[in-house]
Motif scaffolding. Structure first.
Motif, short mmCIF file in Angstrom:
data_model
loop_
_atom_site.label_atom_id
_atom_site.label_comp_id
_atom_site.label_asym_id
_atom_site.label_seq_id
_atom_site.Cartn_x
_atom_site.Cartn_y
_atom_site.Cartn_z
N ALA A 3 9.45 36.40 11.19
CA ALA A 3 9.07 35.19 11.91
C ALA A 3 10.24 34.22 11.99
CB ALA A 3 7.88 34.51 11.22
N ASP A 4 10.96 34.07 10.88
CA ASP A 4 12.15 33.20 10.87
C ASP A 4 13.18 33.68 11.88
OD1 ASP A 4 11.09 31.63 8.86
OD2 ASP A 4 12.18 32.63 7.24
N LEU A 5 13.40 35.00 11.93
CA LEU A 5 14.40 35.56 12.84
C LEU A 5 14.00 35.34 14.30
CD1 LEU A 5 15.25 38.89 10.97
CD2 LEU A 5 16.61 36.79 11.06
N VAL A 6 12.71 35.52 14.59
CA VAL A 6 12.22 35.29 15.96
C VAL A 6 12.44 33.84 16.36
CG1 VAL A 6 10.14 35.18 17.40
CG2 VAL A 6 10.54 37.17 15.95
N MET A 7 12.11 32.91 15.47
CA MET A 7 12.25 31.49 15.80
C MET A 7 13.70 31.08 15.96
SD MET A 7 9.20 29.55 13.70
CE MET A 7 9.60 30.22 12.08
N LEU A 8 14.58 31.60 15.09
CA LEU A 8 16.00 31.27 15.21
C LEU A 8 16.57 31.80 16.53
CD1 LEU A 8 17.26 31.91 11.56
CD2 LEU A 8 17.18 29.71 12.75
N ALA A 9 16.20 33.05 16.87
CA ALA A 9 16.67 33.63 18.13
C ALA A 9 16.15 32.82 19.32
CB ALA A 9 16.22 35.08 18.23
N ALA A 10 14.89 32.38 19.23
CA ALA A 10 14.30 31.60 20.32
C ALA A 10 14.98 30.25 20.47
CB ALA A 10 12.81 31.41 20.07
N ALA A 11 15.34 29.63 19.35
CA ALA A 11 16.02 28.34 19.40
C ALA A 11 17.39 28.47 20.07
CB ALA A 11 16.18 27.76 18.00
N VAL A 12 18.09 29.53 19.76
CA VAL A 12 19.39 29.78 20.41
C VAL A 12 19.18 30.07 21.89
CG1 VAL A 12 21.36 31.36 20.49
CG2 VAL A 12 20.47 30.59 18.28
N GLU A 13 18.13 30.82 22.20
CA GLU A 13 17.82 31.14 23.60
C GLU A 13 17.57 29.87 24.41
OE1 GLU A 13 14.86 34.32 25.88
OE2 GLU A 13 14.12 33.23 24.11
N GLY A 14 17.07 28.82 23.74
CA GLY A 14 16.77 27.56 24.42
C GLY A 14 17.99 26.93 25.07
N PHE A 15 19.19 27.24 24.59
CA PHE A 15 20.42 26.69 25.18
C PHE A 15 20.65 27.23 26.59
CE2 PHE A 15 21.17 25.79 20.75
CZ PHE A 15 21.93 24.64 20.76
N ASP A 69 18.02 29.27 28.33
CA ASP A 69 16.75 29.39 29.05
C ASP A 69 15.66 28.66 28.26
OD1 ASP A 69 14.48 30.10 30.45
OD2 ASP A 69 14.94 32.24 30.53
N PRO A 70 15.52 27.34 28.48
CA PRO A 70 14.54 26.56 27.71
C PRO A 70 13.10 27.06 27.85
CG PRO A 70 16.05 25.11 28.88
CD PRO A 70 16.31 26.49 29.39
N THR A 71 12.73 27.53 29.03
CA THR A 71 11.36 27.99 29.25
C THR A 71 11.04 29.19 28.35
OG1 THR A 71 11.40 27.23 31.54
CG2 THR A 71 9.71 28.85 30.95
N ALA A 72 11.92 30.19 28.37
CA ALA A 72 11.71 31.36 27.52
C ALA A 72 11.85 31.00 26.05
CB ALA A 72 12.71 32.45 27.89
N GLY A 73 12.79 30.12 25.73
CA GLY A 73 13.01 29.75 24.34
C GLY A 73 11.80 29.11 23.70
N GLN A 74 11.18 28.14 24.39
CA GLN A 74 10.02 27.47 23.79
C GLN A 74 8.83 28.40 23.68
OE1 GLN A 74 7.02 26.25 25.16
NE2 GLN A 74 7.31 26.46 27.38
N THR A 75 8.69 29.36 24.64
CA THR A 75 7.61 30.34 24.56
C THR A 75 7.78 31.26 23.36
OG1 THR A 75 7.31 30.31 26.97
CG2 THR A 75 6.44 32.22 25.78
N HIS A 76 8.99 31.76 23.18
CA HIS A 76 9.24 32.67 22.06
C HIS A 76 9.19 31.95 20.72
CE1 HIS A 76 11.50 35.29 25.21
NE2 HIS A 76 10.22 35.58 25.16
N LEU A 77 9.53 30.67 20.71
CA LEU A 77 9.36 29.88 19.48
C LEU A 77 7.90 29.85 19.06
CD1 LEU A 77 11.68 26.74 19.67
CD2 LEU A 77 11.26 28.13 17.64
N LYS A 78 7.02 29.72 20.04
CA LYS A 78 5.59 29.68 19.73
C LYS A 78 5.14 30.99 19.09
CE LYS A 78 2.76 29.35 23.22
NZ LYS A 78 1.97 28.74 24.34
N TYR A 79 5.64 32.12 19.61
CA TYR A 79 5.29 33.42 19.03
C TYR A 79 5.73 33.49 17.57
CZ TYR A 79 4.68 34.91 23.91
OH TYR A 79 4.27 35.03 25.22
N GLY A 80 6.95 33.04 17.31
CA GLY A 80 7.45 33.06 15.94
C GLY A 80 6.63 32.18 15.01
#
Length: 277
Positions: free
Chosen positions: A236-248, A250-261
């Motif tokens: 879960a930590d890894l998913v959220m960290l990857a999503a936060a980096v993705e936000g730089f 692609d914010p739309t995909a980043g915030q969605t993947h953060l929710k999954y984590g």
């Protein structure tokens, strides 16, 4: 009935039900679901109603800005009037209060504070750099605490869960602000990305998430939860960290993947409570 469908859409039913589930998770992690199932159910229902009401009142206040950021929502597209949204939120808030009044004093206090925060969020806090994000983050984390308090359970682990959820929610809200930058500028809001720049705002969000990730092993280290918890919280930590980096990028995909984590992290607490290894 288009209007009824529009009213349901105002509540963001998936998010509202998810919040109710998080409240039940808080009750379960606190160890009180078996002893107080009716209280847990009342807390879950109150949360669904309150979050639905908060989403509806948010759309009422955001009617102008949503014509830019989210023209497909019920009010901008004409499915629900602004007045209808306002009264619908009042009814939902009243029902939420009715269920909350059946709960212990601590849970009632959390509910009362949260209801005030929900009502005040859009009008008072949303446009303040970082403050609106912090309010939403607190509300997200407090669902777990509310569930634990509703069943008079053991709150030590639930407080940890609530804190981790609040920090990760703050990060997701910052990413969402970057996503909504154009509409927020048009409305004259002073969100964190507008005040300090997109990159700096995202770095603040990543820093908060890093604190949550570093603190996530605490229940295992203290012996409160076992290896089963750790086996889920690390992915879960890894998913959220990857999503936060993705936000730089692609914010739309980043915030969605953060929710999954975040949901995976909540599941880690449930499994950790259920499997004492």
């Amino acid at each position: 009935m288009p209007e009824l469908r529009g009213l349901v859409e105002l509540t963001r039913p998936v998010n509202a039900v998810a919040a109710g589930v998080l409240t039940l998770i808080g009750a379960y992690v606190a160890g009180g679901v078996v002893d107080a199932p009716l209280a847990a159910a009342a807390a879950g229902i109150a949360t669904v109603l309150a979050v639905g009401a908060g989403n509806a009142i948010n759309d009422y206040f955001d009617a102008v800005i949503d014509r830019i950021n989210a023209p497909g929502r019920p009010i901008p597209r004409g499915a629900v009037t602004e007045r209808g949204a306002l009264w619908f939120s009042v009814v939902l808030f009243a029902l939420a209060v009715a269920f909350a009044l059946t709960l212990p004093l601590l849970a009632l206090g959390i509910a009362a504070f949260n209801l005030l925060a929900l009502v005040a969020y859009t009008e008072l806090f949303k446009g303040l750099p970082g403050v609106g994000n912090a309010v939403v983050a607190y509300l997200g984390g407090s669902t777990f605490l509310f569930g634990g308090a509703a069943v008079d359970g053991q709150l030590t682990t639930v407080v940890t869960l609530a804190a981790l959820a609040a920090l990760s929610t703050f990060t997701r809200e910052v990413v969402k602000d970057v996503e909504d930058l154009a509409g927020d500028r048009e409305e004259g809001l002073n969100t964190l990305p507008i005040a300090i720049g997109e990159r700096r705002a995202l770095l603040v969000g990543v820093a908060c998430l890093a604190v949550a990730v570093l603190a996530s092993p605490v229940p295992y280290v203290t012996g409160t939860l076992g290896l089963a918890y750790l086996a889920l919280v690390v992915p879960a930590d890894l998913v959220m960290l990857a999503a936060a980096v993705e936000g730089f990028s692609d914010p739309t995909a980043g915030q969605t993947h953060l929710k999954y984590g975040m949901f995976l992290a909540a599941a880690a607490f449930v499994v950790g409570r259920a499997v004492p290894l």
